[in-house]
Every structure is written in C-alpha cells, then in structure tokens.
Design an enzyme around this catalytic site. Structure first.
Site, PDB file in Angstrom:
ATOM      1  N   GLN A  64      63.755 -15.893 -72.117  1.00  0.00           N
ATOM      2  CA  GLN A  64      64.583 -17.023 -71.708  1.00  0.00           C
ATOM      3  C   GLN A  64      65.668 -17.350 -72.714  1.00  0.00           C
ATOM      4  O   GLN A  64      66.563 -18.152 -72.436  1.00  0.00           O
ATOM      5  CB  GLN A  64      63.714 -18.256 -71.482  1.00  0.00           C
ATOM      6  CG  GLN A  64      63.102 -18.830 -72.748  1.00  0.00           C
ATOM      7  CD  GLN A  64      62.108 -19.929 -72.479  1.00  0.00           C
ATOM      8  OE1 GLN A  64      60.994 -19.694 -72.053  1.00  0.00           O
ATOM      9  NE2 GLN A  64      62.538 -21.176 -72.720  1.00  0.00           N
ATOM     10  N   CYS A  70      61.629 -22.067 -69.217  1.00  0.00           N
ATOM     11  CA  CYS A  70      60.303 -21.438 -69.213  1.00  0.00           C
ATOM     12  C   CYS A  70      59.595 -21.601 -67.881  1.00  0.00           C
ATOM     13  O   CYS A  70      58.963 -20.669 -67.375  1.00  0.00           O
ATOM     14  CB  CYS A  70      59.459 -22.003 -70.351  1.00  0.00           C
ATOM     15  SG  CYS A  70      59.220 -23.789 -70.286  1.00  0.00           S
ATOM     16  N   HIS A 364      55.860 -26.562 -72.267  1.00  0.00           N
ATOM     17  CA  HIS A 364      56.193 -25.153 -72.047  1.00  0.00           C
ATOM     18  C   HIS A 364      55.332 -24.602 -70.920  1.00  0.00           C
ATOM     19  O   HIS A 364      54.172 -24.998 -70.762  1.00  0.00           O
ATOM     20  CB  HIS A 364      55.929 -24.366 -73.340  1.00  0.00           C
ATOM     21  CG  HIS A 364      56.453 -22.962 -73.337  1.00  0.00           C
ATOM     22  ND1 HIS A 364      57.751 -22.651 -73.021  1.00  0.00           N
ATOM     23  CD2 HIS A 364      55.842 -21.773 -73.625  1.00  0.00           C
ATOM     24  CE1 HIS A 364      57.929 -21.341 -73.125  1.00  0.00           C
ATOM     25  NE2 HIS A 364      56.784 -20.782 -73.473  1.00  0.00           N
ATOM     26  N   ASN A 385      54.262 -14.739 -72.223  1.00  0.00           N
ATOM     27  CA  ASN A 385      55.283 -15.709 -72.593  1.00  0.00           C
ATOM     28  C   ASN A 385      56.645 -15.222 -72.108  1.00  0.00           C
ATOM     29  O   ASN A 385      56.762 -14.138 -71.528  1.00  0.00           O
ATOM     30  CB  ASN A 385      55.274 -15.920 -74.113  1.00  0.00           C
ATOM     31  CG  ASN A 385      55.806 -17.284 -74.510  1.00  0.00           C
ATOM     32  OD1 ASN A 385      56.467 -17.961 -73.739  1.00  0.00           O
ATOM     33  ND2 ASN A 385      55.522 -17.700 -75.730  1.00  0.00           N
TER      34      ASN A 385
END
Length: 443
Positions: A64, A70, A364, A385
C-alpha cells in the site's frame, strides 16, 4: 484537592530512583538505544516460527506504500486469492487505485450529507467538530468497500494502475480536506440563510463536479469499459473484451457480498454480546451499504475465523497493529517488548479498559491466511500484510493467539459459518453508537 510538586516530593522521587539497583545501567542503555531496542525480548522471535498446521498459499504480498488503504488492500486481497486460484494466475492484483478514486469521491458526498444534517448545530458542537477534524481520510471498513463494489464494481490493476497520489496520499488528502471544509462553510451558510433545496442541491452538484475533476487529475479517470487479458500458470493466453467494472466483478469474483458480515469483539459494558451495532455518521456511499457489526465473545470470534480458514478461504481482519509488534521481523506478540520490566512499572490494562480510555482501537486491516492448531486450539496465526515483501517473512507476519485476544477487534466471515443463534442475532436491527465510538475507527 490540589497536588503540587515541591522539593520534598522531588527529593523523594530522586531517592527512590537511586534505590533502583540497575538504574544507572538502564539509563545508559535506554538513552543510547531507545525504549524498544532496550526492551526487546528475542524469545518472541523463537516462539513465532512461521510454520502453521493450516496454511493457505496466497502468493506474493501487495504494498500500500505511503497510503492508508490497508482495509482496501486486505479486502481486495481476499477476493484476489479466490480469483487467482480459479484462473491459475501467478502474479495478479485488483486495482486499489480504482476503488480509492471512488472512495474519495463518495466520501466527499457523504461528508456533505453529514454537514447538512448537522447544519443547525453550532460550529463548536461535538458532532460538527468531529466532522471538521477529518472531513475524509484514506481509512475505511469492510462494509464501506462492499458499498463501493456494489455501486462501481472492480477492475484489474492493469486497467487502472497506481499513480503518485494513490501510493502517496498525503497531498491529495491535504487538498481535498481543505476544499471540503470550505464547502462546509458554504453549505452551512446556505442553510442559515434559509435557502431552498434546489439552491443547496445546485451548490452541492457544483462541488461534486469539482471533486471529480480533482480526483481525475490525481488518480486518472476510472475506466467504463476495458479488455481483460492474462496468461495462466500453464502459459495459456486469455482475453475478454468490452467488460465493465460491474460485469468483471460478477464474472471473475462472483461473490454475494451480502453473505459476508462483520464480526467484532468489544468486551466493553456498553456493547452486550450477540447484539449488532452501527456507528452514526460512519460510511462512504450515501444510500449504500451501512456499517454493521455483530459483537461476540473472543472464543467464538476465533472459531469463526478458523472455520473459514479450514474451508480454504482467507479472512479479512482489523486490529491495533502498533501494539506489541516488531515490524521488521513481522512479529505480533505480547512479550516482544518487556517495557514493564524495563521501567519496573505496571502498564497492564484489560481489553475493555484500553477501548474505554483511548489506549487502543482498530488501526490496520490485514488478512488471516493460516493458523497453527494444537489439540484443536489456536496458538499462532499467519497474517498477510500489505507493506511489501521487505518486512516479516516476505511480507507475512506471525501473530500469537494471545496477541489476537487483546488487540484484534474485527473479522469478516461468510454467514454460512455462523451458528443459528448468531445468524438470528446478525439479522437484527443495529444499535447506533456515537460517531467517536472506537468500533467506528477506520483501518
């Protein structure tokens, strides 16, 4: 009762410090290395071995970059995983820039809606101050992405690639928030002057036209029709012409988004379990899907995630990633930093206390792609992630089960995994929470 710090108290504090046996050693260590390095416990890395009994192969991680997308990356990644498996795609991403454009555009209109709904309140009311603090931002929640997809569809990244501002959003956020605050003044003035609906709509229409122009210059104009071509893992070439974003989603993703629901764990007194909640003034698409959470106990929360992983499907989740986590190694462990031992100070709070007193909230969103089960119970979780491959294990993190208990707040699962009692509870009308409730935090 007033409590002033006088010399007697200072002398006592200094003497108490002098009585600490390791005070000088710790002073030298922390001043030289900082708090995190000085309190780091290497045992956490040993216990966070990236091996899992259930481990989905979801390919390379996305990045990102310098944006707060996110939630968007995590949601599109769950869809990408499914699509890549079906089509045999090795390297493929859905366009985060496309959904980013429409999110900014719709958030502007949603902001105007809230401005007009609060226009008779004074500018220093808590609701108006809340709106003006951040008219729009990069963050969001699962239901907000569903609202965008239901209205605008999605496209491959090759059709609408990243731009400077999609990967580094500070400049567009500064410009857009300045404009939205100015527009708020105009709209509130129109209401104060008793302007009719046609006058307000005309002003709002002009504002939205300007927003579209600004966003097009920043992200590029979203495609209306496009061709989708790719080679699968067998090197076979495929092409489909004249797709729309909606037809692309329907054919290549094909999810019924109504089947996917938000499950939260918020053990605060104001949110009884097995009830649903929404948040006032939270959303992005006027007339679109509303944010709705079902609050459940943590053990049920985890079992729902495990059920979806066992079925071969990854799980979107939201957490407070900055708490007790080591970014470079990709470790999320309550014991990775021994700050209480370092300072000989008790920092402990319950999950509910952290939420009630502003110490924690969802910051997040990522994706659960695996879990390690021992005697049927989770010990650690594999996390995809969206910070690129240079952190963690090629971008994947390890989260201990104890960390999840304390700092995970939201998952998204298919309704088919909910037992009958939770299905019934999820269908109920939600209780509306205040705009600043921590469950309204944007990942």
């Amino acid at each position: 009762m007033s409590f002033e710090i006088d010399q007697t108290k200072l002398n006592a504090y200094q003497q108490q410090l002098a009585n600490e046996p390791q005070a000088k050693v710790l002073e030298r260590t922390v001043t030289k290395n900082g708090i995190l390095a000085s309190s780091y416990d290497w045992h956490a890395a040993v216990e966070s071995d990236p091996t899992f009994s259930i481990d989905l192969d979801t390919g390379d991680v996305a990045n990102q970059k310098q944006s707060g997308r996110c939630w968007m990356f995590a949601a599109l990644n769950t869809m990408r995983h499914d699509m890549a498996n079906k089509l045999g795609l090795k390297k493929f991403e859905l366009s985060q820039s496309y959904t980013f454009f429409w999110d900014k555009f719709e958030k502007a209109n949603y902001f105007y809606e809230n401005v007009l709904n609060t226009a008779t309140q004074s500018a220093d009311s808590r609701e108006v101050a809340f709106l003006m603090a951040t008219p729009q931002q990069d963050g969001g929640q699962w239901d907000m992405l569903c609202a965008l997809i239901e209205k605008y569809g999605i496209v491959p990244q090759s059709v609408m690639p990243e731009t400077y501002s999609s990967s580094k959003s500070n400049e567009i956020n500064t410009v857009l928030n300045k404009k939205l605050r100015k527009d708020a003044i105009t709209l509130r003035t129109l209401v104060a002057n008793h302007s009719d609906d046609s006058q307000i709509d005309a002003a709002r229409n002009q504002m939205m036209s300007e927003n579209y122009r600004i966003l097009t210059y920043t992200f590029g104009q979203p495609p209306v029709k496009f061709d989708f071509e790719y080679r699968d893992e067998s090197k076979q070439y495929h092409i489909e012409k004249d797709l729309t974003p909606q037809s692309f989603f329907k054919k290549y993703i094909g999810w019924n988004l109504d089947d996917y629901v938000s499950i939260i764990n918020s053990p605060t007194d104001d949110k009884p379990y097995n009830k649903t909640y929404t948040i006032d003034m939270l959303g992005n698409v006027v007339g679109g899907r509303a944010v709705k959470h079902l609050n459940v106990e943590i053990e049920q929360f985890k079992q729902l995630a495990i059920a979806q992983l066992k079925s071969g499907e990854s799980v979107w989740f939201g957490c407070d990633v900055g708490q007790s986590s080591e970014r470079q190694q990709g470790i999320m462990d309550l014991n990775v930093y021994a700050k209480s031992e370092l300072f000989n100070t008790d920092f402990s709070m319950t999950k509910a206390e952290r939420l009630d007193y502003g110490e924690s909230l969802m910051t997040h969103a990522m994706v659960l792609t695996g879990v390690d089960l021992v005697d049927g119970q989770p010990t650690k979780w594999k996390v995809e992630n969206s910070w690129g491959p240079k952190v963690g294990t090629k971008g994947y993190f390890v989260m201990t089960d104890a960390w999840l208990d304390e700092y995970c707040y939201q998952i998204v699962v298919n309704k088919k995994f909910l037992p009958e009692d939770l299905l019934k509870a999820q269908a109920e009308e939600p209780i509306t929470l205040k705009p600043w409730d921590p469950m309204g935090a944007l990942a």
